[in-house]
Design a protein around this motif. Sequence first.
Motif, PDB file in Angstrom:
ATOM      1  N   ILE A 126      -1.291   3.231  10.238  1.00 26.79           N
ATOM      2  CA  ILE A 126      -0.212   2.485   9.580  1.00 26.79           C
ATOM      3  C   ILE A 126       0.587   1.651  10.574  1.00 26.79           C
ATOM      4  O   ILE A 126       0.984   0.524  10.283  1.00 26.79           O
ATOM      5  N   PHE A 146       1.931  -7.215   5.192  1.00 26.49           N
ATOM      6  CA  PHE A 146       1.445  -5.949   4.648  1.00 26.49           C
ATOM      7  C   PHE A 146       2.564  -4.916   4.676  1.00 26.49           C
ATOM      8  O   PHE A 146       3.110  -4.607   5.735  1.00 26.49           O
ATOM      9  N   THR A 180      -2.838  -1.744  -3.179  1.00 31.14           N
ATOM     10  CA  THR A 180      -3.961  -0.864  -2.843  1.00 31.14           C
ATOM     11  C   THR A 180      -3.436   0.519  -2.514  1.00 31.14           C
ATOM     12  O   THR A 180      -2.283   0.667  -2.137  1.00 31.14           O
ATOM     13  N   ARG A 189      -3.651   7.193   9.726  1.00 33.76           N
ATOM     14  CA  ARG A 189      -4.241   6.078   8.986  1.00 33.76           C
ATOM     15  C   ARG A 189      -4.096   4.759   9.726  1.00 33.76           C
ATOM     16  O   ARG A 189      -4.562   3.723   9.246  1.00 33.76           O
ATOM     17  N   VAL A 238       3.774  -1.048   3.659  1.00 36.18           N
ATOM     18  CA  VAL A 238       3.276   0.280   3.312  1.00 36.18           C
ATOM     19  C   VAL A 238       4.431   1.180   2.905  1.00 36.18           C
ATOM     20  O   VAL A 238       5.413   1.305   3.635  1.00 36.18           O
ATOM     21  N   SER A 271       0.675  -2.341   9.504  1.00 34.21           N
ATOM     22  CA  SER A 271       1.713  -2.824   8.598  1.00 34.21           C
ATOM     23  C   SER A 271       2.758  -3.678   9.302  1.00 34.21           C
ATOM     24  O   SER A 271       3.061  -3.497  10.473  1.00 34.21           O
ATOM     25  N   SER A 331      -4.998  -5.773   4.033  1.00 32.91           N
ATOM     26  CA  SER A 331      -4.210  -6.373   5.111  1.00 32.91           C
ATOM     27  C   SER A 331      -4.925  -7.600   5.672  1.00 32.91           C
ATOM     28  O   SER A 331      -4.285  -8.512   6.188  1.00 32.91           O
ATOM     29  N   GLU A 374      -7.099  -0.346   2.546  1.00 33.66           N
ATOM     30  CA  GLU A 374      -5.882  -0.845   3.190  1.00 33.66           C
ATOM     31  C   GLU A 374      -6.220  -1.933   4.188  1.00 33.66           C
ATOM     32  O   GLU A 374      -5.574  -2.973   4.245  1.00 33.66           O
ATOM     33  N   TRP A 375      -7.227  -1.650   4.994  1.00 36.74           N
ATOM     34  CA  TRP A 375      -7.612  -2.626   5.998  1.00 36.74           C
ATOM     35  C   TRP A 375      -8.029  -3.924   5.314  1.00 36.74           C
ATOM     36  O   TRP A 375      -7.678  -5.022   5.760  1.00 36.74           O
ATOM     37  N   GLY A 427      -3.259   3.900  -0.223  1.00 36.18           N
ATOM     38  CA  GLY A 427      -3.288   4.104   1.218  1.00 36.18           C
ATOM     39  C   GLY A 427      -4.380   5.068   1.618  1.00 36.18           C
ATOM     40  O   GLY A 427      -4.119   6.195   1.959  1.00 36.18           O
ATOM     41  N   SER A 448       0.822  -1.203   0.000  1.00 35.71           N
ATOM     42  CA  SER A 448       0.000   0.000   0.000  1.00 35.71           C
ATOM     43  C   SER A 448       0.857   1.253   0.000  1.00 35.71           C
ATOM     44  O   SER A 448       2.074   1.191   0.170  1.00 35.71           O
TER      45      SER A 448
END
Lengths: 348, 348
Positions: free
Chosen positions: B200, B181, B164, B198, B183, B204, B175, B171-172, B166, B70
Amino acid sequence: MSRKSGFDARGLDAKGFDAWADAIRTGSRRDLARGITLVESNRIEDVEPAQELLERLIPFSGSADRIGISGMPGAGKSTFIEMLGRILAEDGHKVAVLAVDPSSPVSGGSILGDKTRMADLSRMDQVFVRPSPAGRTPGGVARKTREAMLLCEAAGYDTVLVETVGAGQSEWRVSSMTDLFIVLMLPNAGDVLQGIKRGILEMSDIILVNKADGTRREAAAEAAEQYRNALQITDVDGSGTTVRTCSALDRASVNECRRVASEMLSTRKEDSSFDEKRRTQLRQWIRSLAEDSLLQLLEDDRGFPGMLDELEREISEGKTTPLRAGLSLRNRIIREIGRWNSKSGLPL
Amino acid sequence: MSRKSGFDARGLDAKGFDAWADAIRTGSRRDLARGITLVESNRIEDVEPAQELLERLIPFSGSADRIGISGMPGAGKSTFIEMLGRILAEDGHKVAVLAVDPSSPVSGGSILGDKTRMADLSRMDQVFVRPSPAGRTPGGVARKTREAMLLCEAAGYDTVLVETVGAGQSEWRVSSMTDLFIVLMLPNAGDVLQGIKRGILEMSDIILVNKADGTRREAAAEAAEQYRNALQITDVDGSGTTVRTCSALDRASVNECRRVASEMLSTRKEDSSFDEKRRTQLRQWIRSLAEDSLLQLLEDDRGFPGMLDELEREISEGKTTPLRAGLSLRNRIIREIGRWNSKSGLPL
């Protein structure tokens, strides 16, 4: 039924509910408290009576200012609410204080100091302090708080303060039931970061960096500046968000916060945004109640969680697919519903 | 049915689906592409055939490493995926690249440069690049990507990269369908803040501060340090999160990222956490499909949104309460379902 013993929902007829609603409207704190106990009840047999009472009182609700107050434990919420409640009451307002979280200071909290202060506030004639309900789910608790708020409004309270801790979904829920959302923060760098993570910028109308007194005054001003910067950098829809420092111990400081809040509400009442927000909140509430009750069917003990093991195995064996498994879970739920049909219609 | 014309779901019998599944398993890219087109279709009549095909292939899926990638537009995702895909393919892996967002570079993107690079990657024998589906809802698109992933795995791709952007829920979703995952972030102060907002840190496994080349090397190292600090300050469950700088243009740099990712996956495969995560993801997927299909009933055009106006008025007149309104919305939905009963069972 004798007035002395108060109202009891069991076996009450329409006239009984009328009388109960009247007692609440004419200011009986005891009947209000019993009414809230009824709407907060987790017992299935109390659902219908609670709705009977609500139907009679909702037409008289809606005229209070609904103010949500949030902040992590230790941010000084109860001190702030105590001071704000006192200022409002002394100014002639009738103030109700509700809490969404069972762990909040309103419900007793863990610190004796908080307890005493809230107790002081609750002794005032103009103030009604209600401990938070001990509900099963946070969503359920929020519903009950919302219904309790409607009862308080029908009882003539013109300001409802709804307290919640700054964590999880409860903040979002309280902001979705109030006209104005205030978040108290501490003047720590880590708290600024936490606040941003929690979505404070988008959610709150007023961010108060509390404990801006003594040696922490400068740190509070700095933290406030960091929030203002964050509002600019992240370019969120925080155009309406105001950041202030505050000392909840200082009457003048809390009074200034009150002034800012009043001004915001007045502006919104002048244009149509206040009414629009209320209308949107009501529609979203109905919708989320429908959603919750649909999803709750998945939580039901009657075999659905157990179905997952079976479906998982079938998928791995190529007998079904995840989509089919999801649909058969749903279909089984819907088929089962007919069999559950009880007096109150469907499981809550 | 001639192999030349490929498979068409219309009128295909069980034997036809068997042959299609075999063709995919034995490596026909064309039949894989057609299979993905089928599972991505928005047409109601394609749902059942897609599930027929999936049932035959799911038993052969599951052995690939599923890696989510992402990053906001501009973070360098496509450059990174291009380099990573090439490294993996040259190392003998079969790599599938899928995308969740219609706006992603995989699907053509907006920048000619990206397009060309992805086209280069997709020309490699060992690599299958699939543009993202144009689905109706982000949730629907995610489901399709998930199903497409299963088809790719059955076709023998041992690494699936799911791209995907961000933002938002996608994102969810990615993941929740991948084993690892990653990022990509830019070395800007504002991006660090955005990344924290977000979520993150929690989401991630690897945060890559990309474009750590030339004059930006220092800024990237600084941003990486800020993420590491944030991981400590906020005390999230980020114990497994690794922060690195990266230059997607530099083969050695991307190869180092690949090494870190491989090591993480190996560790997790050795203990039981890899399998456990897969199992949890599958159960949650089934559950969320059931939830989505329940909630989708509320979106149906057959009168429910219109009911809200009526219910709102009834509440204000004291004829009903929000809870009753929510329940009657739900009950009406459930009653209506019987009438919709179509060949495929229930509305999707």
